[in-house]
Structure formats: C-alpha cells, structure tokens
Write a protein that holds these residues in place. Structure first.
Motif, PDB file in Angstrom:
ATOM      1  N   GLY A 190       0.718  -1.365  -0.017  1.00 53.16           N
ATOM      2  CA  GLY A 190       0.209  -0.013  -0.046  1.00 53.16           C
ATOM      3  C   GLY A 190       0.920   1.207  -0.009  1.00 53.16           C
ATOM      4  O   GLY A 190       0.611   2.208   0.439  1.00 53.16           O
ATOM      5  N   LEU A 191       2.058   1.185  -0.374  1.00 53.71           N
ATOM      6  CA  LEU A 191       2.752   2.364  -0.415  1.00 53.71           C
ATOM      7  C   LEU A 191       3.101   2.981  -2.059  1.00 53.71           C
ATOM      8  O   LEU A 191       3.492   2.378  -2.756  1.00 53.71           O
ATOM      9  CB  LEU A 191       4.389   1.990  -0.107  1.00 53.71           C
ATOM     10  N   LEU A 192       2.147   3.847  -2.232  1.00 56.31           N
ATOM     11  CA  LEU A 192       2.075   4.572  -3.406  1.00 56.31           C
ATOM     12  C   LEU A 192       3.137   5.558  -3.672  1.00 56.31           C
ATOM     13  O   LEU A 192       3.366   6.567  -3.232  1.00 56.31           O
ATOM     14  CB  LEU A 192       0.861   5.391  -3.487  1.00 56.31           C
ATOM     15  N   SER A 193       4.156   4.909  -4.511  1.00 60.23           N
ATOM     16  CA  SER A 193       5.478   5.733  -4.770  1.00 60.23           C
ATOM     17  C   SER A 193       5.591   6.237  -6.034  1.00 60.23           C
ATOM     18  O   SER A 193       4.853   5.568  -6.955  1.00 60.23           O
ATOM     19  CB  SER A 193       6.665   4.733  -4.461  1.00 60.23           C
ATOM     20  N   LEU A 194       5.613   7.549  -6.002  1.00 64.15           N
ATOM     21  CA  LEU A 194       5.709   8.147  -7.671  1.00 64.15           C
ATOM     22  C   LEU A 194       7.265   8.429  -7.907  1.00 64.15           C
ATOM     23  O   LEU A 194       7.636   9.185  -8.839  1.00 64.15           O
ATOM     24  CB  LEU A 194       5.317   9.410  -7.486  1.00 64.15           C
ATOM     25  N   GLY A 195       8.242   7.520  -7.526  1.00 62.96           N
ATOM     26  CA  GLY A 195       9.450   7.491  -7.861  1.00 62.96           C
ATOM     27  C   GLY A 195      10.342   6.229  -8.051  1.00 62.96           C
ATOM     28  O   GLY A 195      11.545   6.312  -8.128  1.00 62.96           O
ATOM     29  N   HIS A 196       9.568   5.428  -8.353  1.00 61.19           N
ATOM     30  CA  HIS A 196      10.334   4.089  -8.637  1.00 61.19           C
ATOM     31  C   HIS A 196      10.939   4.250  -9.868  1.00 61.19           C
ATOM     32  O   HIS A 196      12.009   3.045 -10.182  1.00 61.19           O
ATOM     33  CB  HIS A 196       9.224   2.895  -8.675  1.00 61.19           C
ATOM     34  N   ALA A 197      11.113   4.787 -10.778  1.00 56.06           N
ATOM     35  CA  ALA A 197      11.978   5.263 -11.954  1.00 56.06           C
ATOM     36  C   ALA A 197      13.476   5.176 -11.527  1.00 56.06           C
ATOM     37  O   ALA A 197      14.399   4.749 -12.090  1.00 56.06           O
ATOM     38  CB  ALA A 197      11.610   6.324 -12.644  1.00 56.06           C
ATOM     39  N   MET A 198      13.531   6.024 -10.169  1.00 57.79           N
ATOM     40  CA  MET A 198      15.097   6.196  -9.818  1.00 57.79           C
ATOM     41  C   MET A 198      15.658   4.403  -9.563  1.00 57.79           C
ATOM     42  O   MET A 198      16.921   4.254  -9.721  1.00 57.79           O
ATOM     43  CB  MET A 198      15.087   6.821  -8.584  1.00 57.79           C
ATOM     44  N   PHE A 199      14.651   3.513  -8.970  1.00 59.20           N
ATOM     45  CA  PHE A 199      15.324   2.232  -8.809  1.00 59.20           C
ATOM     46  C   PHE A 199      15.688   1.473 -10.090  1.00 59.20           C
ATOM     47  O   PHE A 199      16.613   0.727 -10.194  1.00 59.20           O
ATOM     48  CB  PHE A 199      14.517   1.448  -7.889  1.00 59.20           C
ATOM     49  N   PHE A 200      14.716   1.576 -10.852  1.00 59.06           N
ATOM     50  CA  PHE A 200      15.003   1.046 -12.408  1.00 59.06           C
ATOM     51  C   PHE A 200      16.175   1.598 -12.973  1.00 59.06           C
ATOM     52  O   PHE A 200      17.084   0.711 -13.361  1.00 59.06           O
ATOM     53  CB  PHE A 200      13.795   1.375 -13.279  1.00 59.06           C
ATOM     54  N   ALA A 201      16.371   2.833 -13.044  1.00 54.47           N
ATOM     55  CA  ALA A 201      17.579   3.562 -13.582  1.00 54.47           C
ATOM     56  C   ALA A 201      18.728   3.288 -12.669  1.00 54.47           C
ATOM     57  O   ALA A 201      19.759   3.335 -13.186  1.00 54.47           O
ATOM     58  CB  ALA A 201      17.035   5.109 -13.740  1.00 54.47           C
ATOM     59  N   ALA A 202      18.520   3.145 -11.396  1.00 51.89           N
ATOM     60  CA  ALA A 202      19.871   2.738 -10.484  1.00 51.89           C
ATOM     61  C   ALA A 202      20.513   1.420 -11.287  1.00 51.89           C
ATOM     62  O   ALA A 202      21.601   1.306 -11.412  1.00 51.89           O
ATOM     63  CB  ALA A 202      19.447   2.719  -9.105  1.00 51.89           C
ATOM     64  N   GLY A 203      19.441   0.688 -11.473  1.00 48.57           N
ATOM     65  CA  GLY A 203      19.859  -0.773 -12.112  1.00 48.57           C
ATOM     66  C   GLY A 203      20.554  -0.485 -13.459  1.00 48.57           C
ATOM     67  O   GLY A 203      21.635  -1.111 -13.620  1.00 48.57           O
ATOM     68  N   LEU A 204      19.885   0.482 -14.189  1.00 49.75           N
ATOM     69  CA  LEU A 204      19.943   0.565 -15.574  1.00 49.75           C
ATOM     70  C   LEU A 204      21.688   1.078 -15.487  1.00 49.75           C
ATOM     71  O   LEU A 204      22.481   0.699 -16.199  1.00 49.75           O
ATOM     72  CB  LEU A 204      19.288   1.304 -16.303  1.00 49.75           C
ATOM     73  N   TYR A 205      21.918   2.180 -14.566  1.00 53.28           N
ATOM     74  CA  TYR A 205      23.305   2.800 -14.707  1.00 53.28           C
ATOM     75  C   TYR A 205      24.267   2.165 -13.994  1.00 53.28           C
ATOM     76  O   TYR A 205      25.322   2.102 -14.196  1.00 53.28           O
ATOM     77  CB  TYR A 205      23.023   4.356 -14.276  1.00 53.28           C
ATOM     78  N   GLY A 206      23.690   1.416 -12.906  1.00 59.65           N
ATOM     79  CA  GLY A 206      24.636   0.464 -12.084  1.00 59.65           C
ATOM     80  C   GLY A 206      25.314  -0.489 -12.919  1.00 59.65           C
ATOM     81  O   GLY A 206      26.477  -0.904 -12.569  1.00 59.65           O
ATOM     82  N   ALA A 207      24.600  -1.090 -13.971  1.00 59.84           N
ATOM     83  CA  ALA A 207      24.894  -1.930 -14.878  1.00 59.84           C
ATOM     84  C   ALA A 207      25.787  -1.405 -15.916  1.00 59.84           C
ATOM     85  O   ALA A 207      26.848  -1.863 -16.362  1.00 59.84           O
ATOM     86  CB  ALA A 207      23.954  -2.837 -15.362  1.00 59.84           C
ATOM     87  N   GLY A 208      24.962  -0.127 -16.575  1.00 60.98           N
ATOM     88  CA  GLY A 208      25.586   0.066 -17.858  1.00 60.98           C
ATOM     89  C   GLY A 208      27.081   0.943 -17.620  1.00 60.98           C
ATOM     90  O   GLY A 208      27.786   0.778 -18.614  1.00 60.98           O
ATOM     91  N   LEU A 209      26.886   1.766 -16.505  1.00 59.28           N
ATOM     92  CA  LEU A 209      28.068   2.923 -16.719  1.00 59.28           C
ATOM     93  C   LEU A 209      29.400   1.831 -16.343  1.00 59.28           C
ATOM     94  O   LEU A 209      30.594   1.954 -17.173  1.00 59.28           O
ATOM     95  CB  LEU A 209      28.188   3.650 -15.307  1.00 59.28           C
ATOM     96  N   PRO A 210      29.515   0.873 -15.550  1.00 55.40           N
ATOM     97  CA  PRO A 210      30.807   0.124 -15.465  1.00 55.40           C
ATOM     98  C   PRO A 210      31.073  -0.928 -16.658  1.00 55.40           C
ATOM     99  O   PRO A 210      32.417  -0.794 -17.006  1.00 55.40           O
ATOM    100  CB  PRO A 210      30.364  -0.950 -14.459  1.00 55.40           C
ATOM    101  N   ILE A 211      30.182  -1.235 -17.515  1.00 58.33           N
ATOM    102  CA  ILE A 211      30.353  -1.909 -18.778  1.00 58.33           C
ATOM    103  C   ILE A 211      31.015  -0.895 -19.667  1.00 58.33           C
ATOM    104  O   ILE A 211      31.733  -1.115 -20.223  1.00 58.33           O
ATOM    105  CB  ILE A 211      29.132  -2.597 -19.198  1.00 58.33           C
ATOM    106  N   TYR A 212      30.405   0.290 -19.767  1.00 59.46           N
ATOM    107  CA  TYR A 212      30.793   1.092 -20.969  1.00 59.46           C
ATOM    108  C   TYR A 212      32.096   1.831 -20.413  1.00 59.46           C
ATOM    109  O   TYR A 212      32.854   2.044 -21.406  1.00 59.46           O
ATOM    110  CB  TYR A 212      29.752   2.390 -20.888  1.00 59.46           C
TER     111      TYR A 212
END
Lengths: 324, 246
Positions: A60-82
């Motif tokens: 029941g936690l209505l968050s309007l900020g979950h893009a940051m977690f998706f993007a943290a995964g995206l950058y957390g993986a992408g930046l070290p690779i790149y």
C-alpha cells in the motif's frame, strides 16, 4: 470445520504459474520476430512492474519515484560496462546492489511520511536522481544516452559466451529473470512476511498493536521492491544495449503504476498482464492513428469501468478466489 | 495472591495535549493476576492513560514500569512483544480477512519470537483456533471479518489479544454496543481470561465492572479520584457525586 492455512502456494496456483511460464517459453519459438521483440521488452518491464507491485499493491505504498530504482539498476550495470569494461555478470550485480542501496536510503527517509507526503517525497528523490544523471552528462551522455556495443553484451557461461543481442537468447534471458522474480513474489506473498505486508496495508495501527515493527517491515518491502526494479533496469540495459536518462524521468515512475493498476494490484500475474496489455494497446493504436493517446485513454476508461480492480484483480474477485 | 512487585507501575505519569492535562500525575500499580477496572466520566483520561501504558501515546513526563523494567521510552510494538496487549475501543479488525486470518496474524507474530516451536502451518492453525474457541467464534473462522455482526467483531478483537498470550490484557470499553445476552457471555469470558492474565478494563457498564473487577480506579479530569474494591467504591461519597450520580 476445516481451516487450512498454507504458508506456501497451493498446488493449483503453482500449476497456473508454471503454465504461464511454459506458455511464454513456447512463444519464443512461435512468435514472429517483431512480436518476440515486444514480448522480451514486456517481460523485463513486467519485472519492474512486479517490483513496484510489491510496494504499491501489497504494502500500500504509493510511490511516484520508482523510476529511480529502475534507472539505478540501468546505470549501475551500464556505466561500469561502458566506462570500465566490466563483464555482464559483475555489472548486473552492481546494478542490483545500486538499486537496493538506493532503496534503503530513500526508504529510510521517505517512510517517515505516509499518503500524499510519501508520494511527493518519492517523486522528489526521483527527480533528484534524474537531474543527477543529466548533471553528469560527461559520463552518462544525458538524454542521448550510452549505447552498449554488441561486443560487450555477452554473458560468460561455462559453455562459452551467450550473445545477449541475439533475439532468441535475449528473450530467454528475459524470461529467466521474469521466472525467478515471479517465483520469489509467489512464495513471498503466501509467507508470513507477505501476509504481514498486506495486513499493514489494511490496518497499520492494528499491526503495531499486534507487536509488528511496521516501519521495519515497510522498509524491507521498499528495499525488496527497489531491488527487483533495479534487476529489471540492469537487465534492460544489457539486453537492449541502451542506457539513457529517459528511464529515470517521471514517465517511468508513472508507467509501472499504470501497468499494475490495469493488470491488478496485489496480484502475482497482474503486472505481466497490465504491461502486455498496455504495450499492445499503444502499439496497435499508434499503427492506425497519430492520436493514439486518445484511444489509449478510452481503453483505460473501459478497463476501469469493467475491471475496477484491474484485470487479474477483477478475475480473482468474481471468479477465481484462489488466485494469489 | 499477588507477587511482591506489581506487574505494572506508573509513577507521576502525565500527558498534556496543548493546554489540556489529559492524564495528570497518575501513580498506579497493578499486581499480577488482578482484574482491575478503570471507570470515570467521558473525557476523564481513561483511554489516554491506557494508551500511555501500551505505548500508543508518549508520556509528557513520568514513567511506566512493566515487570520491573522501565518501558516509558519503548515503542509500542516492543511493549506488545513484552506482554502488553491492547484491544481497541473502536473495533479495529482486518475487515477483508477471514476471522481466522485475523487471529493468525497475532499468532504468527508470537510464533516468530517462539524459537522453540517456530512458525509452522500446523502451529498457526492450532493456536489460532484455540483463541477463537475461547471467545466462541470457532464456527465462524472462515467468515470474512467485515461481515461478522458487531458483537462478533468485538469478540474477534479480544481473540486477537488473547492469541498474543499477553501477561497484561487491556480491554478498552469492550462491551460498548453489545446486547444484554452478549454482555453476559462477555463477563464469563473475561473471568476466564482473568485466571491466566492480568486484565485492565475500561468500562462504562457498572454491572460489568462490579461483576468482574477485584479493584476499581476512578478517574476524573486526568487524576485518580479514588481506588479500592467494588464495595468501597460504591460507598465512596466523592465517587457517588462525581460519577455514579449521587
């Protein structure tokens, strides 16, 4: 009277979920190329939606900020690779860790608030994250983003590397991640911890007076939710080879909410159904008209009218009470 | 007989809301095993007082000692796990869950702490049904709590408290809104509970109070007006004037 309580999923629901996974597996060999591409994307994004559902639907936690977690995964993986030339495995791990750690910090601060304030605080944190990705344009190339070359998108396995840009491999890797997260959530929601999350959603004060540490339970839910979303983000980066700030924007905080609402909040299969449904509505409508958002809006109104609890949620309420 | 140190002691306990002293310098002690009633007119501070004990409200000053430990700064959920259970004045069950699942949430919490037995489906059913049996709701275990009658919801609330196996059970106006026959049952239920646990009861119905309480505390304007056995309280002129209507 026979009262049963299962702390694990029933045989019926296990069979249903296994059936869904098998069907998705079969689709890899049956779908035309274009649709297989869409399905691979939908599978990864429904992991994002499942993660969101854990916080929003179950707790029941209505968050309007979950893009940051998706993007943290995206950058957390992408930046070290790149930038550092990491392999996919450690990079994927780094993405998940980044999302989990971010969720711990944001959860710790944001959970001091509830309701509308919680929505605003999570939205603010996500905006900070988004602006940070733009600020460090030198490394992230902002909206334009980074394209991960095919050569580095290889998953090293004992039998030799897997080329993640190959459509079939990509589909199967996406399906594997989807299956792992679906199974985790299926068991979690039957387990005592999952039940206490639902009960906290229903009546927080009562749970406190039953001896539950409500804050700690919610924080754990946010961290788990953020970790699943980060896994989706990390997988998205390596599977589709693109890492850009767009994924950190507000739009990607609203989308999982929409997918979960359409599919059915607090259902295990709702996130998949909602994500798939929305993808095809948008895809179909935009092939006929440029005013596709109008069609999407009308379809959404229809869904709300006939499936007020989302597709899976309403099916559960009307016909299949045992659906998890 | 009660043991030498009381189970619960409050010293100089105060709670203000703005300029209002809801609870004002209350010294109170409750021996283990006693069934104790708190009475007083509306607004006397009874609910605030028990909320200070169970941790829903933080004290402005003063202390609460439970079983020899100062718990004044302990968060509510830890007090529950230390053995203080509270049943809500306004019925607060999980309306969408079955009666059994309501109780199971309480049992589950206790079994997680009980490392010897551990949390299993069987133990959950056994203890949950046990609590429902005690309040006479076993036959309604699979009914959705929100669809139960009001009286049954109150009993469910008590069952959730019992399922925690508390040392101190606080009942906040448990008979409010119950019919006469339901009240009869309720009295015998609380008697049974009183054999195993210490009970602190806020109650307006004087028949219930006189039938159950070994001692009574009368509160008025946040203070303790009088304290004693039922007969003493009945005979106390100050109490008669303030509360029993002369």
């Amino acid at each position: 009277m026979k009262i049963q309580t299962n702390l694990a999923p029933s045989a019926k629901s296990l069979a249903l979920h296994a059936g869904v996974v098998l069907l998705l597996l079969a689709l890899n060999f049956l779908l035309p190329e274009y649709h297989r591409g869409i399905f691979a994307r939908v599978l990864v994004l429904s992991v994002f939606a499942m993660g969101y559902n854990l916080a929003f639907g179950y707790t029941g936690l209505l968050s309007l900020g979950h893009a940051m977690f998706f993007a943290a995964g995206l950058y957390g993986a992408g930046l070290p690779i790149y930038h550092l030339g990491w392999n996919v495995w450690p990079a994927f791990g780094a993405g998940i860790l980044a999302g989990g750690a971010l969720a711990l910090v944001v959860g710790f601060l944001a959970l001091r608030t509830t309701g509308v304030a919680f929505m605003i605080v999570t939205l603010m944190f996500a905006q900070v994250f988004y602006l940070t990705t733009l600020y460090f344009t030198t490394y992230t190339r902002g909206e334009e983003g980074l394209v991960l070359p095919q050569a580095v998108r290889r998953l090293s396995l004992p039998d030799g590397p897997l080329d993640l840009s190959d459509p079939s491999t990509r589909y199967l890797v996406a399906l594997s991640l989807f299956t792992v997260v679906l199974a985790a959530i299926l068991f979690l929601v039957r387990a005592p911890y999952g039940r206490s999350l639902v009960a906290i959603r229903e009546n927080e004060e009562r749970m406190r007076m039953l001896g539950y540490d409500v804050f700690a339970n919610k924080l754990a839910a946010v961290v788990l939710s953020g970790t699943f979303c980060a896994a989706a983000g990390a997988a998205y980066g390596v599977l589709f080879g693109y890492v850009g700030s767009g994924f950190a924007s507000i739009q990607y905080s609203i989308l999982p909410l929409l997918w979960v609402l359409v599919g059915g909040a607090a259902t295990t299969l709702g996130p998949l159904i909602g994500t798939l449904f929305m993808f095809y509505v948008i895809d179909t409508a935009s092939s006929y008209t440029t005013a596709h958002l109008l069609v999407v809006g009308l379809v959404l109104i229809g869904v709300i009218l006939f499936f007020p609890k989302g597709i899976a949620g309403t099916v559960r309420e009307r016909w299949l009470r045992w659906l998890p | 007989m009660a043991s030498l140190t009381p189970l619960l002691i409050t010293r100089d306990l105060c709670r203000s809301f703005g300029g209002l002293r809801a609870v004002d310098q209350v010294d109170f002690s409750l021996p283990e095993g006693e069934t104790h009633a708190i009475i007083g007119p509306n607004g006397a501070g009874k609910t605030t007082f028990v909320s200070l004990i169970c941790g829903r409200v933080a004290p402005t000053s003063g202390s609460v000692v439970f079983d020899g430990t100062d718990i004044s700064r302990m968060p509510a959920h830890k007090r529950v796990r230390a053995g203080i259970a509270y049943t809500f004045q306004i019925t607060s069950v999980f309306a969408n869950l079955s009666a059994f699942d309501n109780v199971a949430l309480a049992v589950q919490r206790r079994l997680i702490d009980d490392h010897e037995r551990g949390l299993t489906s069987r133990a959950l059913v056994e203890h949950g049904m046990d609590a429902l049996h005690k309040v006479g709701l076993a036959a309604l275990a699979d009914k959705v709590a929100g669809n139960l009658s009001y009286g049954h919801q109150r009993l469910l609330e008590v069952a959730m408290g019992l399922a925690l196996k508390p040392r101190l059970l606080i009942l906040d106006e448990p008979t409010q809104g119950l019919s006469d026959s339901e009240i009869e049952n309720f009295i015998s239920l609380v008697r049974q509970i009183g054999e195993e646990a210490t009970v602190l009861l806020i109650e307006h119905n004087m028949d219930v109070v006189m039938a159950l309480a070994q001692r009574i505390t009368v509160m008025e304007q946040g203070r303790v007006l009088a304290q004693g056995g039922p007969a003493e309280i009945r005979a106390n002129p100050a109490v008669q004037q303030a509360y029993l209507g002369g």
